[in-house]
Design a protein around this motif. Structure first.
Motif, PDB file in Angstrom:
ATOM      1  N   THR A  96       0.843  -1.193   0.000  1.00 57.36           N
ATOM      2  CA  THR A  96       0.000   0.000   0.000  1.00 57.36           C
ATOM      3  C   THR A  96       0.877   1.242   0.000  1.00 57.36           C
ATOM      4  N   TRP A  97       0.315   2.350  -0.481  1.00 54.19           N
ATOM      5  CA  TRP A  97       1.071   3.599  -0.530  1.00 54.19           C
ATOM      6  C   TRP A  97       1.465   4.058   0.866  1.00 54.19           C
ATOM      7  N   ARG A  98       0.605   3.860   1.841  1.00 52.38           N
ATOM      8  CA  ARG A  98       0.927   4.347   3.183  1.00 52.38           C
ATOM      9  C   ARG A  98       2.046   3.537   3.827  1.00 52.38           C
ATOM     10  N   PHE A  99       2.120   2.244   3.525  1.00 57.20           N
ATOM     11  CA  PHE A  99       3.243   1.448   4.012  1.00 57.20           C
ATOM     12  C   PHE A  99       4.548   1.868   3.332  1.00 57.20           C
ATOM     13  N   MET A 100       4.480   2.136   2.039  1.00 54.58           N
ATOM     14  CA  MET A 100       5.663   2.577   1.300  1.00 54.58           C
ATOM     15  C   MET A 100       6.138   3.940   1.800  1.00 54.58           C
ATOM     16  N   ARG A 101       5.204   4.826   2.114  1.00 56.21           N
ATOM     17  CA  ARG A 101       5.591   6.145   2.612  1.00 56.21           C
ATOM     18  C   ARG A 101       6.159   6.056   4.030  1.00 56.21           C
ATOM     19  N   LEU A 102       5.688   5.100   4.796  1.00 57.42           N
ATOM     20  CA  LEU A 102       6.276   4.888   6.122  1.00 57.42           C
ATOM     21  C   LEU A 102       7.745   4.504   6.002  1.00 57.42           C
ATOM     22  N   LEU A 103       8.055   3.564   5.106  1.00 57.11           N
ATOM     23  CA  LEU A 103       9.447   3.177   4.884  1.00 57.11           C
ATOM     24  C   LEU A 103      10.266   4.355   4.359  1.00 57.11           C
ATOM     25  N   SER A 104       9.668   5.139   3.466  1.00 57.65           N
ATOM     26  CA  SER A 104      10.382   6.285   2.900  1.00 57.65           C
ATOM     27  C   SER A 104      10.710   7.321   3.967  1.00 57.65           C
ATOM     28  N   ARG A 105       9.790   7.553   4.891  1.00 52.70           N
ATOM     29  CA  ARG A 105      10.045   8.516   5.956  1.00 52.70           C
ATOM     30  C   ARG A 105      11.137   8.018   6.900  1.00 52.70           C
ATOM     31  N   HIS A 106      11.111   6.721   7.219  1.00 51.89           N
ATOM     32  CA  HIS A 106      12.142   6.169   8.104  1.00 51.89           C
ATOM     33  C   HIS A 106      13.517   6.165   7.429  1.00 51.89           C
ATOM     34  N   LEU A 107      13.536   6.004   6.112  1.00 48.49           N
ATOM     35  CA  LEU A 107      14.805   5.911   5.395  1.00 48.49           C
ATOM     36  C   LEU A 107      15.541   7.247   5.363  1.00 48.49           C
ATOM     37  N   ILE A 108      14.868   8.330   5.690  1.00 50.46           N
ATOM     38  CA  ILE A 108      15.539   9.633   5.760  1.00 50.46           C
ATOM     39  C   ILE A 108      16.611   9.612   6.846  1.00 50.46           C
ATOM     40  N   HIS A 109      16.337   8.917   7.945  1.00 49.95           N
ATOM     41  CA  HIS A 109      17.250   8.928   9.091  1.00 49.95           C
ATOM     42  C   HIS A 109      17.874   7.558   9.374  1.00 49.95           C
ATOM     43  N   ALA A 110      17.169   6.471   9.054  1.00 50.60           N
ATOM     44  CA  ALA A 110      17.648   5.131   9.415  1.00 50.60           C
ATOM     45  C   ALA A 110      18.278   4.444   8.210  1.00 50.60           C
ATOM     46  N   PRO A 111      19.292   3.599   8.422  1.00 54.91           N
ATOM     47  CA  PRO A 111      19.877   2.830   7.318  1.00 54.91           C
ATOM     48  C   PRO A 111      18.887   1.802   6.777  1.00 54.91           C
ATOM     49  N   ALA A 112      19.079   1.440   5.520  1.00 53.68           N
ATOM     50  CA  ALA A 112      18.173   0.477   4.888  1.00 53.68           C
ATOM     51  C   ALA A 112      18.250  -0.891   5.559  1.00 53.68           C
ATOM     52  N   ARG A 113      19.423  -1.268   6.056  1.00 54.27           N
ATOM     53  CA  ARG A 113      19.572  -2.574   6.722  1.00 54.27           C
ATOM     54  C   ARG A 113      18.746  -2.629   8.003  1.00 54.27           C
ATOM     55  N   TYR A 114      18.626  -1.515   8.696  1.00 57.06           N
ATOM     56  CA  TYR A 114      17.804  -1.493   9.913  1.00 57.06           C
ATOM     57  C   TYR A 114      16.343  -1.709   9.566  1.00 57.06           C
ATOM     58  N   LEU A 115      15.861  -1.086   8.500  1.00 53.73           N
ATOM     59  CA  LEU A 115      14.462  -1.258   8.097  1.00 53.73           C
ATOM     60  C   LEU A 115      14.199  -2.684   7.632  1.00 53.73           C
ATOM     61  N   GLN A 116      15.211  -3.309   7.060  1.00 55.60           N
ATOM     62  CA  GLN A 116      15.059  -4.706   6.665  1.00 55.60           C
ATOM     63  C   GLN A 116      14.772  -5.581   7.876  1.00 55.60           C
ATOM     64  N   ASP A 117      15.476  -5.363   8.973  1.00 54.29           N
ATOM     65  CA  ASP A 117      15.256  -6.164  10.177  1.00 54.29           C
ATOM     66  C   ASP A 117      13.963  -5.768  10.891  1.00 54.29           C
ATOM     67  N   GLU A 118      13.610  -4.480  10.820  1.00 51.79           N
ATOM     68  CA  GLU A 118      12.444  -3.992  11.547  1.00 51.79           C
ATOM     69  C   GLU A 118      11.138  -4.426  10.893  1.00 51.79           C
ATOM     70  N   TYR A 119      11.062  -4.356   9.564  1.00 55.47           N
ATOM     71  CA  TYR A 119       9.795  -4.621   8.869  1.00 55.47           C
ATOM     72  C   TYR A 119       9.827  -5.893   8.031  1.00 55.47           C
ATOM     73  N   LYS A 120      10.917  -6.653   8.119  1.00 52.41           N
ATOM     74  CA  LYS A 120      11.037  -7.919   7.380  1.00 52.41           C
ATOM     75  C   LYS A 120      10.849  -7.702   5.877  1.00 52.41           C
ATOM     76  N   VAL A 121      11.488  -6.662   5.375  1.00 56.06           N
ATOM     77  CA  VAL A 121      11.479  -6.350   3.952  1.00 56.06           C
ATOM     78  C   VAL A 121      12.926  -6.232   3.508  1.00 56.06           C
ATOM     79  N   ALA A 122      13.303  -6.912   2.437  1.00 53.43           N
ATOM     80  CA  ALA A 122      14.683  -6.859   1.958  1.00 53.43           C
ATOM     81  C   ALA A 122      15.104  -5.412   1.702  1.00 53.43           C
TER      82      ALA A 122
END
Length: 408
Positions: A96-122
């Motif tokens: 969904t767009w809102r899930f994608m925008r959540l990842l995009s907002r977090h990626l401003i400050h957090a590394p992509a590897r952290y989001l991979q572990d947090e949301y189980k998305v490569a």
């Protein structure tokens, strides 16, 4: 509650299943709603139905998976097929767009590897989703307000090599990022402007690159070329370092030992040197006058750009060129001849107050973006990230409301 969360125009949540690790929600068609062609507004003739799986925002630390009914309809007027799905669903990504925008907002400050572990998305999928969000939400560069531009090159890795970056010198807005560092890579950028917009571009700030200079004059014959002080002083430092290395090759043992480790003492500005380093420079005068003269001329060259007055800078630069020609040092004479051939462009940088501070800041930002994303190999995505950071800074400075960045 589920019906309110997933209420969409034309769809309704019929049931939800709560499991230990995830929640499954079924979205079916609302019989009260008629579907129309998104182009002409005519009724669509049903062609086929299909169920798709879409991942949404987590609830209570559980993944949410939507099972959504979609319809492919045919418009007799447009003669085209259209696939209808809820507005929250991305057409191709499966999120969904809102899930994608959540990842995009977090990626401003957090590394992509952290989001991979947090949301189980490569992490590669995180970057791909972020790019889709930025393509949808980031506005395109404006051409009408550009009066001066900055152009510089940046090495972004072995896969893409060098890229050429163009910035609005007044606002710092990224205008273009393209592969290569020759004049041809700027053709597409200049073709974006019509003749009236080209006439508004009056100043170009670059290093001493002849490729960028020739490309700009080809498309904008009226433009004022301004050579940047930062790159000129950097070139002078390289000349001084070459003189130091050539002297060390044939220097006696005592001088070679003294010059060992003195590189940054010579390259640093005199105002930044401690007292013991200044004493070492006085000792250098007695040991090797050629290197000491080269150091003094380097400091004189820096003083050319430390004034905002055009006439003072002109006199200082003329005097510096004369001193270099009288120094009888081959490297300094060669460098002074090059500076003399670029005299007008150097003075233009002082006259019109054009410097590379904004574009060097963008170069440093590219390095930080690549570090957070664990490497970026897509130049288009890198350009979108630069524009995202620009708009975030603009919102912070002006406190102006912006549709996408109100969510951040």
């Amino acid at each position: 509650m589920i019906k309110q969360i997933y209420k969409q125009k034309g769809w309704i949540a019929t049931f939800a299943i709560v499991l230990q690790n995830r929640i499954e929600v079924k979205l079916t068609f609302d019989d009260r709603y008629n579907f129309y062609c998104p182009i002409c507004g005519c009724n669509l003739k049903t062609h086929s139905y299909r169920e798709i799986n879409v991942r949404d925002l987590p609830i209570l630390e559980r993944e949410v998976l939507l099972y959504v009914d979609t319809m492919q309809g045919y418009c007799n007027k447009c003669k085209r097929f259209h696939t209808l799905r809820p507005d929250i669903c991305h057409p191709t990504c499966g999120y969904t767009w809102r899930f994608m925008r959540l990842l995009s907002r977090h990626l401003i400050h957090a590394p992509a590897r952290y989001l991979q572990d947090e949301y189980k998305v490569a992490y590669t999928t995180v970057l791909r989703l972020d790019k889709e969000v930025l393509k949808e939400d980031i506005p395109k560069p404006k051409n009408k307000d550009v009066e001066s531009i900055l152009i510089d090159e940046k090495y972004v890795g072995a896969s893409n090599g060098f890229v050429t970056m163009v910035l609005n010198a007044k606002t710092g807005e990224p205008q273009e990022l393209t592969r290569g560092r020759d004049g041809k890579c700027l053709d597409a950028f200049f073709k974006r402007f019509d003749e009236q917009e080209k006439q508004k571009i009056k100043y170009l700030g670059i290093d001493c690159s002849n490729a960028y200079r020739s490309a700009a004059l080809l498309h904008l014959p009226h433009i004022h070329i301004c050579y940047d002080a930062y790159h000129l002083v950097s070139n002078m430092n390289e000349v001084l370092d070459k003189i130091r290395r050539s002297i060390m090759k044939n220097a006696p043992y005592g001088l070679a030992q003294f010059l060992k480790g003195k590189r940054y003492v010579l390259l640093k500005g005199r105002e930044n040197l401690p007292s013991d380093a200044r004493q070492e420079l006085r000792t250098l005068y007695t040991l090797n006058k050629v290197l000491y003269i080269a150091y003094l001329l380097k400091e004189q060259f820096r003083q050319v750009f430390q004034t905002c007055d055009e006439n003072t800078a002109t006199l200082r630069l003329i005097r510096w060129i004369k001193m270099c020609m009288k120094s009888k040092v081959e490297q300094l004479i060669h460098f002074a001849k090059g500076i003399s051939s670029k005299f007008n462009e150097i003075i233009n940088g002082i006259r019109y107050k054009i410097n590379s501070a904004k574009i060097e800041s963008a170069n440093a930002m590219i390095k930080r973006i690549q570090s957070k994303a664990c490497g970026i190999f897509d130049v288009e995505y890198l350009f979108l990230k630069l524009r995202q950071i620009y708009y975030l800074r603009l919102q912070k400075q002006t406190k102006m409301p912006m549709s996408y960045y109100q969510q951040i």
